[in-house]
Enzyme design. Structure first.
Site, short mmCIF file in Angstrom:
data_model
loop_
_atom_site.label_atom_id
_atom_site.label_comp_id
_atom_site.label_asym_id
_atom_site.label_seq_id
_atom_site.Cartn_x
_atom_site.Cartn_y
_atom_site.Cartn_z
N LYS A 234 -43.03 -4.79 11.34
CA LYS A 234 -43.62 -4.28 10.09
C LYS A 234 -45.11 -4.07 10.34
CE LYS A 234 -40.32 -5.97 6.75
NZ LYS A 234 -39.31 -6.21 7.78
N ASP B 155 -40.30 -0.74 11.09
CA ASP B 155 -39.67 -0.82 9.76
C ASP B 155 -40.52 -0.03 8.77
OD1 ASP B 155 -37.63 -2.51 10.57
OD2 ASP B 155 -38.58 -4.35 9.84
N GLN C 237 -36.47 6.35 4.19
CA GLN C 237 -35.80 5.74 3.04
C GLN C 237 -35.23 6.83 2.12
OE1 GLN C 237 -39.49 3.93 2.09
NE2 GLN C 237 -38.83 1.86 2.56
N ARG D 252 -34.24 5.49 12.01
CA ARG D 252 -33.27 4.69 11.26
C ARG D 252 -33.31 5.20 9.82
NH1 ARG D 252 -35.26 -1.06 10.26
NH2 ARG D 252 -34.48 -1.57 12.33
N LYS E 91 -31.37 3.12 2.66
CA LYS E 91 -31.58 3.52 1.26
C LYS E 91 -33.01 3.21 0.82
CE LYS E 91 -26.85 3.07 -0.49
NZ LYS E 91 -25.91 2.28 -1.33
N GLY E 92 -33.56 2.11 1.30
CA GLY E 92 -34.91 1.69 0.86
C GLY E 92 -34.78 0.51 -0.08
N THR F 42 -26.63 0.98 6.88
CA THR F 42 -26.02 0.79 5.55
C THR F 42 -24.81 -0.13 5.64
OG1 THR F 42 -25.14 1.91 3.60
CG2 THR F 42 -24.50 2.82 5.73
N HIS F 43 -24.52 -0.78 4.48
CA HIS F 43 -23.25 -1.53 4.36
C HIS F 43 -22.37 -0.87 3.30
CE1 HIS F 43 -26.82 -4.13 4.83
NE2 HIS F 43 -26.19 -4.52 5.90
N ARG G 5 -33.31 -10.18 -0.07
CA ARG G 5 -31.86 -10.13 0.20
C ARG G 5 -31.08 -10.63 -1.01
NH1 ARG G 5 -33.27 -7.78 4.28
NH2 ARG G 5 -32.65 -6.15 2.87
P1 FDA Z 1 -25.76 -1.22 -1.14
O1 FDA Z 1 -26.98 -1.94 -1.56
O2 FDA Z 1 -25.05 -0.39 -2.12
O3 FDA Z 1 -24.78 -2.28 -0.50
C1 FDA Z 1 -23.44 -1.95 -0.14
C2 FDA Z 1 -22.62 -3.22 -0.13
O4 FDA Z 1 -23.11 -4.10 0.89
C3 FDA Z 1 -22.75 -4.04 -1.43
O5 FDA Z 1 -21.81 -3.65 -2.38
C4 FDA Z 1 -22.55 -5.45 -0.96
O6 FDA Z 1 -21.17 -5.70 -0.87
C5 FDA Z 1 -23.12 -5.43 0.44
N1 FDA Z 1 -24.49 -5.93 0.47
C6 FDA Z 1 -25.63 -5.22 0.46
N2 FDA Z 1 -26.70 -6.04 0.53
C7 FDA Z 1 -26.20 -7.30 0.56
C8 FDA Z 1 -26.78 -8.59 0.64
N3 FDA Z 1 -28.09 -8.77 0.69
N4 FDA Z 1 -25.95 -9.67 0.69
C9 FDA Z 1 -24.62 -9.53 0.67
N5 FDA Z 1 -24.02 -8.33 0.58
C10 FDA Z 1 -24.78 -7.24 0.52
N6 FDA Z 1 -35.11 -1.08 3.83
C11 FDA Z 1 -36.39 -0.62 3.85
O7 FDA Z 1 -36.94 -0.29 2.79
N7 FDA Z 1 -37.08 -0.52 5.03
C12 FDA Z 1 -36.52 -0.84 6.23
O8 FDA Z 1 -37.15 -0.73 7.28
C13 FDA Z 1 -35.16 -1.32 6.22
N8 FDA Z 1 -34.54 -1.66 7.38
C14 FDA Z 1 -33.19 -1.96 7.36
C15 FDA Z 1 -32.51 -2.19 8.56
C16 FDA Z 1 -31.14 -2.38 8.56
C17 FDA Z 1 -30.43 -2.59 9.86
C18 FDA Z 1 -30.42 -2.36 7.32
C19 FDA Z 1 -28.94 -2.50 7.29
C20 FDA Z 1 -31.09 -2.19 6.14
C21 FDA Z 1 -32.48 -2.00 6.13
N9 FDA Z 1 -33.17 -1.85 4.95
C22 FDA Z 1 -34.49 -1.43 4.99
C23 FDA Z 1 -32.53 -2.20 3.64
C24 FDA Z 1 -31.89 -1.01 3.00
O9 FDA Z 1 -32.88 -0.14 2.55
C25 FDA Z 1 -31.01 -1.43 1.80
O10 FDA Z 1 -31.78 -2.11 0.87
C26 FDA Z 1 -29.84 -2.33 2.18
O11 FDA Z 1 -29.26 -1.93 3.39
C27 FDA Z 1 -28.75 -2.25 1.09
O12 FDA Z 1 -28.30 -0.93 0.98
P2 FDA Z 1 -26.84 -0.44 1.43
O13 FDA Z 1 -26.97 0.91 2.04
O14 FDA Z 1 -26.23 -1.45 2.31
O15 FDA Z 1 -26.06 -0.22 0.08
#
Ligand code: FDA
Length: 300
Positions: free
Chosen positions: A91, A125, A155, A175, A178-179, A217-218, A280
């Site tokens: 960061k 990041d 993002q 990378r 969503k942000g 993403t998850h 988180r």
């Molecule tokens: P979404 O939030 O909709 O989550 C999908 C599903 O995943 C949820 O329904 C839940 O089941 C599960 N889930 C998600 N978060 C969880 C948690 N904390 N605990 C348990 N289950 C959870 N952001 C940013 O602003 N700058 C960055 O540099 C990064 N870097 C980064 C690296 C990596 C490897 C990842 C995976 C994510 C990031 N992020 C990030 C965070 C990203 O912006 C985002 O906030 C999270 O990935 C959650 O978004 P999803 O796309 O997973 O969808």
């Protein structure tokens, strides 16, 4: 989200640190490099790649940025010595961005040069929108200076991101996520469906530009959409990878890796675990709510 969960999300900053720590343990490798190395070995043993993050951000003193630099340098050497399949994520506010942009640039340049010597890679990041311009500028500068072992993050929640993507240099390594930061509506989409659709649209644009793409993403719908694009376009596996956070959606992680995709896990460690843990837990108050329910003796 139930009313109880949403109350938990809002009250998290007032929850005692040891309780937050207990719940957040799944998201963090531990306080020291040895803890992180243990987690990396386990992930590598399952065929998963990793990216190591030394927790910390927004440093207000140069000596604290120096400490973070020393920790990252030590980590890079350890990754090489132990032949671990992991790069690093940094960061810029931890390297002094808010103190002095030039100082931060020097730090990142030194770290990226060291990583290059050791055959490693540095992912920058992306932090909140007050950092976006400077972060992209520093990334472009290092690419312009010839560093190929550095990548950035975009993002999908930000309205500006399609334009930022167009302004990135050829051969970039991005990378896409969503942000995570709460941004004003004037600059960020608030509607989760729009963020999703924008993610999918940006992913196509990244593939169009033939960048290396980390799909972070998850969200299973987005994973499905990414797999559809990869298949339709017959994209070679060495141009992309999926990326997920430690402790999140391990079932989906296994499915993606089982389909033969490269998968990288984000592994944070360090003593500054509190801010990261709060972010988180706010993302998934259901987990925090579960624990608090247990503590309060509630059944549901
Ligand atoms: P979404 O939030 O909709 O989550 C999908 C599903 O995943 C949820 O329904 C839940 O089941 C599960 N889930 C998600 N978060 C969880 C948690 N904390 N605990 C348990 N289950 C959870 N952001 C940013 O602003 N700058 C960055 O540099 C990064 N870097 C980064 C690296 C990596 C490897 C990842 C995976 C994510 C990031 N992020 C990030 C965070 C990203 O912006 C985002 O906030 C999270 O990935 C959650 O978004 P999803 O796309 O997973 O969808």
């Amino acid at each position: 989200m139930s009313l109880f969960d949403s109350l938990v999300a809002r009250s998290l900053p007032f929850v005692p640190r040891p309780i937050v720590g207990g719940v957040a343990r799944r998201y963090i490798a531990g306080e020291g490099l040895d803890d992180a190395v243990r987690v990396l070995r386990g992930l590598n043993g399952k065929g998963l790649l990793a990216t190591l993050d030394v927790l910390g951000e927004e440093v207000r003193r140069r000596d604290l940025a120096d400490l973070a630099m020393a920790e990252y340098r030590g980590a890079l050497r350890r990754l090489r010595d132990e032949r671990l399949q992991s790069n690093i994520s940094v960061k810029l506010t931890q390297l002094g961005l808010k103190l002095d942009t030039g100082f931060c640039l020097e730090n990142l340049r030194a770290l990226t040069a060291e990583a290059r010597t050791l055959g490693n890679f540095v992912r920058i990041d992306m932090e909140d929108s007050s950092c976006t311009d400077a972060t992209l500028e520093i990334y472009r500068r290092l690419r312009h200076e010839g560093f190929e072992n550095v990548g950035v993050v975009l993002q999908a929640c930000l309205r500006r991101t399609a334009a930022d993507l167009r302004a990135l240099p050829d051969g970039s390594n991005v990378r896409l996520c969503k942000g995570i930061y709460l941004e004003p509506r004037s600059i960020a989409y608030r509607d989760r469906e729009i963020v999703r659709k924008n993610f999918a649209r940006l992913l196509e644009a990244l593939f169009d530009r033939r960048f290396f793409v980390g799909i972070a993403t998850h969200d299973e719908w987005l994973v499905w959409e990414a797999c559809r694009l990869i298949e339709d376009r017959r994209l070679p596996g060495d141009r992309l990878e999926f990326q997920m956070l430690l402790g999140v959606e391990e079932g989906l992680r296994q499915i993606i890796a089982g389909q033969g995709h490269r998968l990288r896990v984000y592994v944070p460690y360090g003593s500054h675990w509190y801010a990261y843990s709060l972010r988180r837990l706010k993302e998934n108050p259901h987990i925090a709510g579960h624990v608090l329910r247990g503590m309060l003796g509630r059944k549901s």
